[in-house]
Design a protein around this motif. Sequence first.
Motif: not given
Length: 84
Positions: A4-19
């Motif tokens: 999905s373009v809008l819905f991301i995995s939990c791991d990807e969300a954590k990475h983006i959160c760190d960034k």
Amino acid sequence: MKKSVLFISCDEAKHICDKAQYDEASSWEKIKLNIRLIYCNVTQKYYKRNKKLTNVVKSSNAECLNLKEREALEMKFKKELSKH
């Protein structure tokens, strides 16, 4: 399975959160993170803990070792390691 373009995995969300904490995330990444934060309790908790940790580190009065102190500490460490 289609990604999905809008819905991301939990791991990807954590990475983006760190960034995002260090202003390295793009606007699109922040949008995807905010969508994830709406419905994911795990990501919400991670986001809150990460934000709290960042604030504590920024507000601390921690002093780092200068180069000479660091080199002296490394020498002592190597000397002790060579004994064993």
